[in-house]
Design a protein around this motif. Structure first.
Motif, mmCIF file in Angstrom:
data_model
loop_
_atom_site.group_PDB
_atom_site.id
_atom_site.type_symbol
_atom_site.label_atom_id
_atom_site.label_comp_id
_atom_site.label_asym_id
_atom_site.label_seq_id
_atom_site.Cartn_x
_atom_site.Cartn_y
_atom_site.Cartn_z
ATOM 1 N N LEU A 1 0.876 -1.119 0.143
ATOM 2 C CA LEU A 1 0.046 -0.022 0.043
ATOM 3 C C LEU A 1 0.825 1.255 -0.089
ATOM 4 O O LEU A 1 0.634 2.253 -0.744
ATOM 5 C CB LEU A 1 -1.016 0.023 1.310
ATOM 6 C CG LEU A 1 -2.001 -1.069 1.142
ATOM 7 C CD1 LEU A 1 -2.495 -0.941 2.899
ATOM 8 C CD2 LEU A 1 -2.956 -0.936 0.338
ATOM 9 N N ALA A 2 1.929 1.188 0.806
ATOM 10 C CA ALA A 2 2.657 2.242 0.816
ATOM 11 C C ALA A 2 3.719 2.419 -0.443
ATOM 12 O O ALA A 2 3.692 3.811 -0.817
ATOM 13 C CB ALA A 2 3.961 2.042 2.064
ATOM 14 N N ILE A 3 4.035 1.472 -0.982
ATOM 15 C CA ILE A 3 4.460 1.654 -2.333
ATOM 16 C C ILE A 3 3.817 2.592 -3.313
ATOM 17 O O ILE A 3 4.085 3.229 -3.997
ATOM 18 C CB ILE A 3 5.454 0.464 -2.706
ATOM 19 C CG1 ILE A 3 6.381 -0.020 -1.903
ATOM 20 C CG2 ILE A 3 5.844 0.492 -4.266
ATOM 21 C CD1 ILE A 3 6.768 -1.450 -2.028
ATOM 22 N N ARG A 4 2.424 1.855 -3.397
ATOM 23 C CA ARG A 4 1.591 2.308 -4.228
ATOM 24 C C ARG A 4 1.477 3.906 -4.209
ATOM 25 O O ARG A 4 1.539 4.856 -5.039
ATOM 26 C CB ARG A 4 0.312 1.843 -4.481
ATOM 27 C CG ARG A 4 -0.739 2.009 -5.231
ATOM 28 C CD ARG A 4 -0.393 1.424 -6.623
ATOM 29 N NE ARG A 4 0.161 0.144 -6.820
ATOM 30 C CZ ARG A 4 -0.702 -0.763 -7.209
ATOM 31 N NH1 ARG A 4 -2.214 -0.273 -7.650
ATOM 32 N NH2 ARG A 4 -0.544 -2.025 -7.345
ATOM 33 N N VAL A 5 0.988 4.341 -2.819
ATOM 34 C CA VAL A 5 0.879 5.632 -2.629
ATOM 35 C C VAL A 5 2.205 6.703 -3.105
ATOM 36 O O VAL A 5 1.976 7.746 -3.363
ATOM 37 C CB VAL A 5 0.346 6.070 -1.189
ATOM 38 C CG1 VAL A 5 0.365 7.348 -0.749
ATOM 39 C CG2 VAL A 5 -0.782 5.347 -0.890
ATOM 40 N N ARG A 6 3.273 6.055 -2.480
ATOM 41 C CA ARG A 6 4.568 6.631 -2.813
ATOM 42 C C ARG A 6 4.946 7.242 -4.305
ATOM 43 O O ARG A 6 5.303 8.107 -4.522
ATOM 44 C CB ARG A 6 5.387 6.116 -2.252
ATOM 45 C CG ARG A 6 6.921 6.761 -1.537
ATOM 46 C CD ARG A 6 7.719 5.544 -0.735
ATOM 47 N NE ARG A 6 7.451 5.177 0.470
ATOM 48 C CZ ARG A 6 7.902 4.114 1.111
ATOM 49 N NH1 ARG A 6 8.999 3.393 0.385
ATOM 50 N NH2 ARG A 6 7.603 3.835 2.065
ATOM 51 N N THR B 1 2.809 3.344 6.847
ATOM 52 C CA THR B 1 1.594 3.553 7.179
ATOM 53 C C THR B 1 0.854 4.785 6.729
ATOM 54 O O THR B 1 -0.394 4.877 6.697
ATOM 55 C CB THR B 1 1.299 3.090 8.454
ATOM 56 O OG1 THR B 1 1.903 3.957 9.334
ATOM 57 C CG2 THR B 1 1.906 1.974 8.810
ATOM 58 N N VAL B 2 1.456 5.673 6.537
ATOM 59 C CA VAL B 2 0.910 7.025 6.271
ATOM 60 C C VAL B 2 1.879 7.873 5.453
ATOM 61 O O VAL B 2 3.361 8.168 5.691
ATOM 62 C CB VAL B 2 0.317 8.021 7.479
ATOM 63 C CG1 VAL B 2 1.716 8.301 8.390
ATOM 64 C CG2 VAL B 2 -0.030 9.233 7.022
ATOM 65 N N THR B 3 1.533 8.408 4.260
ATOM 66 C CA THR B 3 2.242 9.313 3.401
ATOM 67 C C THR B 3 2.030 10.823 3.566
ATOM 68 O O THR B 3 0.899 11.020 3.294
ATOM 69 C CB THR B 3 2.358 8.631 2.115
ATOM 70 O OG1 THR B 3 2.676 7.196 1.911
ATOM 71 C CG2 THR B 3 3.218 9.558 0.955
ATOM 72 N N THR B 4 3.088 11.436 3.860
ATOM 73 C CA THR B 4 2.870 12.954 3.908
ATOM 74 C C THR B 4 3.403 13.697 2.640
ATOM 75 O O THR B 4 4.399 13.359 2.304
ATOM 76 C CB THR B 4 3.456 13.514 5.151
ATOM 77 O OG1 THR B 4 2.945 12.907 6.325
ATOM 78 C CG2 THR B 4 3.149 15.115 5.263
ATOM 79 N N LEU C 1 -6.825 7.235 -5.346
ATOM 80 C CA LEU C 1 -5.847 7.838 -6.211
ATOM 81 C C LEU C 1 -6.274 8.253 -7.469
ATOM 82 O O LEU C 1 -6.105 9.356 -7.961
ATOM 83 C CB LEU C 1 -4.522 7.038 -6.239
ATOM 84 C CG LEU C 1 -3.713 6.666 -5.063
ATOM 85 C CD1 LEU C 1 -2.641 5.936 -5.421
ATOM 86 C CD2 LEU C 1 -3.428 8.010 -4.340
ATOM 87 N N THR C 2 -7.071 7.378 -8.004
ATOM 88 C CA THR C 2 -7.940 7.697 -9.420
ATOM 89 C C THR C 2 -8.774 8.843 -9.222
ATOM 90 O O THR C 2 -8.756 9.984 -10.097
ATOM 91 C CB THR C 2 -8.892 6.387 -9.668
ATOM 92 O OG1 THR C 2 -7.898 5.299 -9.848
ATOM 93 C CG2 THR C 2 -9.340 6.601 -11.361
ATOM 94 N N LYS D 1 5.354 15.364 -4.072
ATOM 95 C CA LYS D 1 6.700 14.967 -3.542
ATOM 96 C C LYS D 1 6.412 14.440 -1.987
ATOM 97 O O LYS D 1 5.591 14.964 -1.428
ATOM 98 C CB LYS D 1 7.648 16.064 -3.507
ATOM 99 C CG LYS D 1 9.148 15.971 -3.228
ATOM 100 C CD LYS D 1 9.872 17.209 -3.115
ATOM 101 C CE LYS D 1 11.522 17.019 -2.674
ATOM 102 N NZ LYS D 1 11.458 16.553 -1.402
ATOM 103 N N VAL D 2 6.963 13.338 -1.895
ATOM 104 C CA VAL D 2 6.991 12.880 -0.401
ATOM 105 C C VAL D 2 7.716 13.652 0.488
ATOM 106 O O VAL D 2 9.029 14.008 0.348
ATOM 107 C CB VAL D 2 7.327 11.311 -0.394
ATOM 108 C CG1 VAL D 2 7.254 10.768 1.179
ATOM 109 C CG2 VAL D 2 6.359 10.536 -1.386
ATOM 110 N N LEU D 3 6.922 13.936 1.583
ATOM 111 C CA LEU D 3 7.951 15.011 2.410
ATOM 112 C C LEU D 3 9.099 14.377 3.115
ATOM 113 O O LEU D 3 10.287 15.200 3.374
ATOM 114 C CB LEU D 3 6.957 15.413 3.546
ATOM 115 C CG LEU D 3 7.353 16.613 4.628
ATOM 116 C CD1 LEU D 3 7.980 17.788 4.174
ATOM 117 C CD2 LEU D 3 6.643 16.599 5.779
#
Lengths: 357, 357
Positions: B267-272, B291-294, B346-347, B280-282
């Motif tokens: 899940l993380a890889i997909r969001v990243r 677990t959470v992407t900022t 995301l879509t 840009k990932v902070l």
């Protein structure tokens, strides 16, 4: 299993179902609406205009918060049993100056004693147990409040954990600054959330106290309600909030507060009459609890055997608490219990002990 | 509403139903069995032989307990964001000597910095945030643990509130003395219960500290587990215990820990990947949360409008936290979330922002 122990109590099925409500954000408008709704309803149950604070903790959490955050000179803890003693322990474990004034089991806290203690000028916070679950003593919190009004710098804290929602306690009339309760007794919910009302006077006092901690800092909880639109500093137990909001509507609009108080009184009278017939009520007359009866084991029965035998039938009563184990036993009559259920229980006990009806 | 905020998370329907389990006594054999079962399962999730403590509170409760009960000389708080700062605030509000070592948003706590700070000899407790929910930084708690092993009088405390159960954290391998988490994040339960593992070394330290309070006294909690057969000093939130026990079985026996960790990583890889494509990932590479992407708002979009528009569709993502509001936004991918749900989210964002797929 039917619970006749002084908490946790049996919870109505529809209220339990509210514990299974899907989650929401703890920072959105929905949670503000929820906590505001709970607060307004609790103000009615507490008969108060004071601010309502919620805490994800047992009642002990907010009791500790009160004595820690609001004592400056010293706390006078009036104890009539195990839960009064607990308030003393809370003060000591936080380095709060405290004296515990304890009476024998069954004896109440009398206003004249509170007056004598406060006349020394040594204390600026008083704690009283409204309804002591170990001894079944109910203290005259209104008359004590009248005495405390003579001492304007004293913060009056009352533990109503096992009475609020079952007995009328006029928080404002009694002049109670911090009134603490929790969900798993007369309010008829599962354990996990505690509640207090807090006066402006108590908030002002708390602001002058150093090292109040964070999770149980009453100023922090108060500020989130007042300035952040009925929110909570950390993530609260949302399931308890959903269920509490629903149950408060049931209490206020379906059963009605006065009916609920009357039912609790009728249950207490029934158990007390039975206890007086076959045993003896531990608490002094005039100070007997309306939500739990502690019965002196005047016949020297084997309390453990009675408890186990009833448990096998699906009825759970309480053994004596702490030092009073085997010397007493306890029947709670709170939350949603009915006269029929109490009669059923007492009939069973009579049979088991060979009493004639 | 589908929750993509970093807690509370959506809870599976069968788990929610366990919150509606009828009450039992909090002092009987059934509750001992329940807490023991929870403890044994949590030891597997934590990869630890240490003692598991439960607390009816949010994660903040046991974080505060750790720093209050176990700091003697001084606490070194390593902060990479709002929840690290919170640990500093907890120490200060309890009069615990503390220094906060803070880095810029997105930067991790590095082992060499911890080493430098500890080499001063001023500190005997360290707090580290494993997974900082505000910045999406994940700290190298194992490498930090290796450094801390050089300082045998230091108690190592880690906040794994938003990671435990979703990411493998070998508590014993990392040498973590107190590892705190709570139910409403990767464990996939409602908020209202916090959990920690505690080493014997931390218990021994706590015994030497005065004024630990009562509700969050780690020695009191530990003693009830060890000497009172897995019980709890006050009345715990039984609904959370029923649901936690059930959910832990699901995690361990149905999904399996390794599969759960793998799913969180996917899940993380997909969001990243998505974030790297359009924003840009902070968090610095190598320290990005699983677990959470900022996400840094590099395009200067109106974050509030995006959040509201998604909410109208039934998808809740997080705005930036505190100072990072509008400068970032957050997508949580924890607990029971699936790749399909993330793709769906995301879509939708792509469509709303006019991105081509």
């Amino acid at each position: 299993m039917k619970l006749f122990i002084p908490g946790p109590v049996d919870v109505a099925e529809d209220v339990l179902q509210k514990m299974a409500t899907p989650m929401i954000s703890h920072r959105g408008k929905d949670v503000t609406k929820l906590q505001k709704s709970i607060s307004e309803k609790l103000q009615k149950v507490f008969f108060t205009q004071n601010t309502i604070l919620l805490s994800t903790s047992s009642g002990s959490g907010l009791m500790e918060a009160a004595v820690r955050c609001c004592t400056s000179k010293g706390a006078a803890v009036f104890s009539v049993g195990a839960f009064g003693d607990r308030w003393g322990k809370m003060a000591k474990s936080n380095g709060v100056p405290v004296d515990v004034f304890k009476v024998e089991p069954g004896i109440p806290t009398l206003p004249e004693n509170v007056d004598k203690v406060l006349a020394t000028g040594k204390y600026d916070l008083v704690t009283v147990t409204h309804n002591e679950t170990s001894t079944g003593v109910m203290n005259p919190v209104r008359e004590i409040g009248d005495v405390i009004k003579k001492y304007p710098d004293v913060i009056y804290c009352v533990d109503t954990v096992s009475s609020m929602g079952g007995i009328k306690i006029g928080v404002d009339e009694c002049g109670i600054d911090i009134c603490v309760t929790s969900t798993q007794k007369c309010l008829g919910l599962p354990p996990g959330l505690s509640i207090c009302s807090i006066s402006e006077k108590a908030v002002e006092r708390a602001k002058t106290i150093k090292n109040r901690g964070l999770y149980f800092d009453l100023v922090e909880l108060y500020t989130f309600v007042k300035e952040k639109d009925f929110q909570y500093p950390s993530t609260p137990s949302l399931p308890h909030m959903f269920a509490l909001d629903y149950q408060l509507t049931k209490i206020l609009e379906i059963e009605g507060l006065e009916n609920r108080f009357k039912r609790h009184e009728q249950l207490a009278i029934r158990v007390r009459e039975w206890a007086d017939t076959y045993f003896k009520v531990l608490a002094k007359e005039g100070y007997q609890s309306l939500t739990v009866t502690t019965i002196e084991n005047t016949r020297g029965i084997d309390v453990g055997t009675l408890v186990k035998s009833l448990e096998a039938d699906g009825f759970l009563i309480g053994n004596g608490y702490g030092d009073l184990k085997d010397k007493t036993f306890r029947i709670a009559h709170m939350a949603e219990r009915t006269i029929d259920e109490i009669d059923d229980l007492l009939t069973r006990i009579n049979k088991k002990l060979g009493f004639k009806l």
